[in-house]
Write a protein that holds these residues in place. Sequence first.
Motif, short mmCIF file in Angstrom:
data_model
loop_
_atom_site.label_atom_id
_atom_site.label_comp_id
_atom_site.label_asym_id
_atom_site.label_seq_id
_atom_site.Cartn_x
_atom_site.Cartn_y
_atom_site.Cartn_z
N SER A 94 10.55 -11.66 -19.00
CA SER A 94 11.68 -11.89 -20.21
C SER A 94 11.78 -10.48 -20.88
O SER A 94 10.56 -10.32 -21.79
N GLY A 95 12.58 -10.25 -22.07
CA GLY A 95 12.77 -9.72 -23.29
C GLY A 95 11.60 -8.35 -22.80
O GLY A 95 11.29 -8.22 -23.88
N GLY A 96 12.00 -7.55 -21.78
CA GLY A 96 10.87 -6.93 -21.77
C GLY A 96 10.07 -6.55 -20.99
O GLY A 96 9.55 -5.38 -20.81
N LEU A 97 9.20 -7.86 -21.37
CA LEU A 97 7.73 -7.90 -20.78
C LEU A 97 8.15 -7.86 -19.52
O LEU A 97 8.21 -8.39 -18.79
N TYR A 98 7.28 -7.22 -18.89
CA TYR A 98 6.09 -7.10 -16.52
C TYR A 98 5.27 -6.92 -17.34
O TYR A 98 4.17 -6.18 -17.66
N LEU A 99 4.56 -7.46 -15.68
CA LEU A 99 3.45 -7.27 -15.08
C LEU A 99 3.03 -5.79 -14.10
O LEU A 99 4.17 -6.22 -13.37
N GLU A 100 2.58 -4.68 -14.16
CA GLU A 100 2.38 -4.15 -13.23
C GLU A 100 1.78 -3.65 -13.07
O GLU A 100 0.58 -3.72 -13.17
N VAL A 101 1.26 -4.50 -10.79
CA VAL A 101 0.45 -4.15 -10.33
C VAL A 101 0.03 -2.93 -9.42
O VAL A 101 1.47 -2.03 -9.19
N SER A 102 -0.88 -2.38 -9.16
CA SER A 102 -1.30 -0.80 -8.27
C SER A 102 -1.91 -1.62 -6.98
O SER A 102 -2.48 -2.54 -6.35
N PRO A 111 0.40 -0.79 0.13
CA PRO A 111 0.40 -0.46 0.00
C PRO A 111 0.68 1.23 0.12
O PRO A 111 0.04 2.22 -0.22
N GLU A 112 2.08 1.27 0.48
CA GLU A 112 3.35 2.52 0.54
C GLU A 112 4.10 2.74 -0.75
O GLU A 112 4.15 3.47 -1.26
N LYS A 113 3.24 1.78 -1.28
CA LYS A 113 4.18 2.35 -3.39
C LYS A 113 2.80 2.73 -3.98
O LYS A 113 1.92 2.03 -4.05
N ASN A 114 3.05 3.47 -5.43
CA ASN A 114 2.27 3.43 -6.06
C ASN A 114 1.93 2.45 -7.45
O ASN A 114 1.00 2.55 -8.10
#
Length: 412
Positions: free
Chosen positions: A24-32, A14-17
């Motif tokens: 891999s290969g520049g792929l990532y999952l962004e979680v809010s 909760p303290e992070k945005n």
Amino acid sequence: MLTDAECKSATCPPEKNRKRFACSGGLYLEVSPAGSKRWFWKYRQDGKEGRMALGSFPDVGLKAARLARDAAKLQRRDGRDPVMARKVEKLKATRTGDDTFKAIALEWYEKQAPQWSGHHSTRVHRQLERDLFPWIGARPIADIHPMELLAALQKIEERGALETADRVLMVARQVWDYWLPTADTQQRNITEGLKARLTPYSGKSFAAIVDPKRLGELLRAIKAYKGGPIVRTALQLAPVLYQRPGNLREMEWAELDLDGALWVIPSMKMKRTKEQKENGEAHAVPLPVQAVALLRNLHALTGHGRYVFPGERSHDRPISDNSVRSGLYALGYGKEQTWHGFRATARTMLVDQLNLDPLAIEANLAHAVKDANGRSYNRTQYLKQRFEQIQQWADYLDKLAIGADVIQFKAA
């Protein structure tokens, strides 16, 4: 490398945005912090870092995200910006309606028609409805083969309308030019080269006499014309003023300043686009003394009405286009000299016989000519020269009508 289980359990404190989980290969999952999860692919374009959204998890699973990343990489490898490519696809998807030739042509027509005169607008619409829509109207424009369009044009030729076939090809060319920037794939304008497959048509010239001796004979015949005074006066003024037939026959007394020897034709009556008619200047036509005399004589007969040359059946309408044409045929000159041809007669002989300024002549013809800087000449700036020119022209026509130079003999 992420797994499906890690994607499902991924959370953001909760303290992070946000928190990113690299695959891999520049792929990532962004979680809010709220729990939303979105896939992104990170890449570099022109030395700058960019990223491309690939969808939300779990709607787009891990395997689908990797496939989307690989597809974007292929685009990059081909030299394309995948983000821009996606934007283009979205813009294409916003296009509504079908892509048949008829739909595209009508869309083009609706955008162009407000700029055109009523006559031109009606003619183009008739050509579309009669000559193109029955044969290719329902076909997707991207699928139409040049031979299909050529076949439609040849049907026009078969009825002997070579000029119409040429005009319809020009209309088709403009429709394709309008459509091409939004075409889904690389296309070409299929009208290119089709003109060479049509029966040659170089335009129709109006018959015009340019031989001084023959023109003198015509002028004498006009003077002796046995018809009514209205048509006879129109016949006499046609070669002197050399304006368009429609403007001459629709001449109104309110447009004339006989004391000032000037005829001012409203812009709405001129051969111009709709926008030019509404915003253009009136066309001023100087009147030589011969024309003023003819008009003053006619005023006693028709000056009580609106038109200088009213029709026989109704004084609320001008004489028909056929009136002067019939008069020329009655005189035996119908095939040699058309009403409109008097413009070519004057244009040619003013230069060849009188050696007068072509720019002032063009101004009097109401032709839009351009100077070396591409600007249209102001037709009124030549008014003084045009007064002098048209008087010289009228005097020259009188000389031709006499048939020889007049020699003054001294009294014995």
